[in-house]
Scaffold this motif. Structure first.
Motif, PDB file in Angstrom:
ATOM      1  N   PHE A 386       1.011  -1.165  -0.029  1.00  0.00           N
ATOM      2  CA  PHE A 386      -0.034   0.272  -0.148  1.00  0.00           C
ATOM      3  C   PHE A 386       0.849   1.145   0.041  1.00  0.00           C
ATOM      4  O   PHE A 386       1.774   1.398   0.753  1.00  0.00           O
ATOM      5  N   ASP A 387       0.600   2.153  -0.902  1.00  0.00           N
ATOM      6  CA  ASP A 387       1.395   3.411  -1.131  1.00  0.00           C
ATOM      7  C   ASP A 387       0.520   4.568  -0.354  1.00  0.00           C
ATOM      8  O   ASP A 387      -0.137   5.158  -0.836  1.00  0.00           O
ATOM      9  N   TRP A 388       1.101   4.919   1.170  1.00  0.00           N
ATOM     10  CA  TRP A 388       0.090   5.620   1.664  1.00  0.00           C
ATOM     11  C   TRP A 388       0.407   7.207   1.255  1.00  0.00           C
ATOM     12  O   TRP A 388      -0.169   7.962   1.342  1.00  0.00           O
ATOM     13  N   GLN A 389       1.757   7.185   0.495  1.00  0.00           N
ATOM     14  CA  GLN A 389       2.015   8.470   0.334  1.00  0.00           C
ATOM     15  C   GLN A 389       1.309   9.153  -0.835  1.00  0.00           C
ATOM     16  O   GLN A 389       1.324  10.408  -0.953  1.00  0.00           O
ATOM     17  N   ALA A 390       0.806   8.342  -1.779  1.00  0.00           N
ATOM     18  CA  ALA A 390       0.250   8.622  -2.988  1.00  0.00           C
ATOM     19  C   ALA A 390      -1.114   8.857  -2.689  1.00  0.00           C
ATOM     20  O   ALA A 390      -2.044   9.455  -3.480  1.00  0.00           O
ATOM     21  N   MET A 392      -4.436  10.724  -1.708  1.00  0.00           N
ATOM     22  CA  MET A 392      -4.855  12.175  -1.372  1.00  0.00           C
ATOM     23  C   MET A 392      -5.568  12.434  -0.076  1.00  0.00           C
ATOM     24  O   MET A 392      -5.513  13.500   0.443  1.00  0.00           O
ATOM     25  N   GLY A 393      -6.346  11.370   0.174  1.00  0.00           N
ATOM     26  CA  GLY A 393      -7.088  11.706   1.496  1.00  0.00           C
ATOM     27  C   GLY A 393      -6.027  11.623   2.700  1.00  0.00           C
ATOM     28  O   GLY A 393      -6.287  12.648   3.485  1.00  0.00           O
ATOM     29  N   ALA A 397      -5.537  15.176   5.342  1.00  0.00           N
ATOM     30  CA  ALA A 397      -5.737  15.107   6.432  1.00  0.00           C
ATOM     31  C   ALA A 397      -4.236  15.675   7.209  1.00  0.00           C
ATOM     32  O   ALA A 397      -4.465  16.370   8.017  1.00  0.00           O
ATOM     33  N   LYS A 398      -3.246  15.141   6.665  1.00  0.00           N
ATOM     34  CA  LYS A 398      -1.844  15.727   7.136  1.00  0.00           C
ATOM     35  C   LYS A 398      -1.874  17.085   6.853  1.00  0.00           C
ATOM     36  O   LYS A 398      -1.408  18.108   7.764  1.00  0.00           O
ATOM     37  N   ALA A 444      -8.350   9.016   8.480  1.00  0.00           N
ATOM     38  CA  ALA A 444      -8.143   9.078   7.003  1.00  0.00           C
ATOM     39  C   ALA A 444      -7.269   7.923   6.600  1.00  0.00           C
ATOM     40  O   ALA A 444      -7.509   7.240   5.481  1.00  0.00           O
ATOM     41  N   VAL A 445      -6.212   7.298   7.194  1.00  0.00           N
ATOM     42  CA  VAL A 445      -5.587   6.154   6.944  1.00  0.00           C
ATOM     43  C   VAL A 445      -6.199   5.013   6.799  1.00  0.00           C
ATOM     44  O   VAL A 445      -6.174   4.162   5.904  1.00  0.00           O
TER      45      VAL A 445
END
Length: 450
Positions: A386-390, A392-393, A397-398, A444-445
């Motif tokens: 899973f590419d969490w950096q890509a 948008m949600g 949130a960050k 969000a994650v």
């Protein structure tokens, strides 16, 4: 070249799943042995020698045998130390003038995980380039040297005693621990038969807990990652101070007589302020997770401060780059390069106790200048790949959290180097806002990985 198997602290995983299988670990031993031979310039006919230590996990027996076979096939002699802390392997490798050291441990993880980490001849973590060279050789077929060149193995009977004496040597000769009652939690781990002797031989009355390993109970409700166990022991025994180590003995958390828990940031500050008072401190290295209040307190001492990536190997790299001697993580990894080449829970505890003895202070008194910002850390398990950096949600949130904090705090998202987790950390002056923002990012994650 990228790193497929090595993380921030060696190769680690669940026992029985690649890479922590007997076959892979044997190939890892062989690949590391071939790499070692290629890099060493030894006299003709002399095998390089490597030390293997382990913690108390039941899988250590199996993985030790697999490593031993791999090294022997490569033509490397093996010295087996049995259950000893990770920093003991670093020390003994250097003291015995061996070419490398290996630890079989998954540190603070549950018993069903395990890992392999390497130390150089100097007692330091292997450079990235050497680990990448080992990984490259893992893609090649495993071979075997001719019989006359096979490695031999033998056990070191006095490994624990040697390390006990080394730990004691890091405590000032003019001081002792007489009159001090110490509750000591060894996490049913590698220090169970070592740490109690160190503090007892320096004069303390020791109340040990977590010293009955059975192969399955390492870190189970005990140790530096479960400090409530130590807190209860301190209060129950009426101890003056509590010391908790993790499964492989390189992490430290302490508790004062009132039951307050002191993490790595606070303990590092105790050591730093004492060294500054003695005029032997140029700077301190923390990590991205170090509390902002800790950074401000260190700067008030009039010395430098730098943040490294999370992981004691990166703290060590930054210390070497800057020529400083003291650094660590809030998780309890503390590195005192004027005492040891790597992080060491027992040695770090002795430095804290020495600082308190020399200054006539309690832990609470030594930390009176510290004002920490509220900090919230939430771990979210990530699916493989899973590419969490890509996402948008997650990004939105960050950014919203950073806008809400302004210059009164910070947000950090980072993947764990040892587990499939994303760590969400929010820090700021307003504790309620910090809690709210951390939960919003975590949500969000979680929404993104469903």
């Amino acid at each position: 070249m990228g790193r497929r198997y090595f993380g921030t602290d060696g190769v680690r995983g669940k026992v029985g799943d690649t890479p922590i299988t007997p076959e892979f670990v044997m190939r890892l031993g062989y690949a590391a042995g071939v790499t070692l031979i290629a890099r060493e310039k030894l006299p003709m006919g002399e095998n390089p020698a490597i030390l293997i230590g382990k913690d108390t996990r039941i899988s250590g027996y199996m993985l030790e045998a697999a490593l031993e076979a791999g090294f022997a096939a490569a033509g490397v002699d093996v010295m087996l130390a049995g259950p000893i802390p990770t920093p003991a392997v670093a020390y003994l490798t250097r003291a015995l003038r061996l070419q490398a050291g290996v630890v079989i441990s998954a540190s603070h993880n549950p018993f069903y995980d395990n890992g392999i980490k390497f130390f150089s001849a100097q007692g330091a973590k292997l450079p990235d380039a050497v680990e990448e060279e080992i990984e490259a050789r893992l893609e090649e077929p495993m071979g075997c040297v001719e019989s006359v060149r096979l490695g031999r193995a033998r056990r070191i009977g006095d490994a624990a005693g040697r390390y006990i004496e080394f730990c004691k040597s890091t405590f000032p000769n003019e001081l002792d621990l007489r009159g001090l009652k110490i509750a000591l939690d060894c996490a049913h781990g590698a220090a169970y038969h070592i740490a109690p002797n160190v503090f007892h031989e320096l004069g303390a009355e020791v109340f040990p807990v977590g010293v009955e390993p059975n192969g399955l109970n390492i870190n189970d409700g005990v140790g530096a990652t479960r400090p409530e166990n130590l807190r209860q022991a301190v209060l129950a025994q009426g101890a003056d101070i509590g010391i908790a180590l993790d499964g492989d003995g390189d992490r430290l958390i302490m508790v004062d007589r009132g039951g307050e828990i002191y993490d790595g940031d606070k303990l590092l500050y105790v050591i730093a302020s004492a060294r500054r008072e003695e005029g032997r401190l140029d700077g301190v290295v923390g990590t991205l997770m170090s509390n902002l209040g800790f950074e401000h307190a260190v700067k008030r001492l009039g010395v430098g401060f730098a943040r490294a990536k999370v992981g004691d190997r990166y703290v060590l790299e930054t210390l070497h780059e800057r020529g400083w001697k003291l650094g660590g993580e809030n998780s309890g990894h503390i590195i005192c390069l004027d005492r040891h080449t790597t992080g060491d829970g027992i040695v770090s505890a002795l430095q804290v106790l020495a600082a308190l003895r020399q200054r006539g202070l309690t832990l609470n008194g030594a930390c009176s200048d510290l004002v920490f910002y509220p900090q919230k850390l939430i771990n979210i398990r990530l699916p493989s790949g899973f590419d969490w950096q890509a996402d948008m949600g997650i990004r939105s949130a960050k950014e919203a959290a950073e806008d809400a904090l302004g210059d009164q705090g910070r947000v950090l998202l980072r993947p764990s180097g040892t587990e499939p987790l994303l760590r969400v950390m929010v820090e700021g002056r307003d504790g309620m806002l910090v809690e709210q923002l951390a939960r919003e990012i975590a949500e969000a994650v979680e929404a993104a990985v469903v």
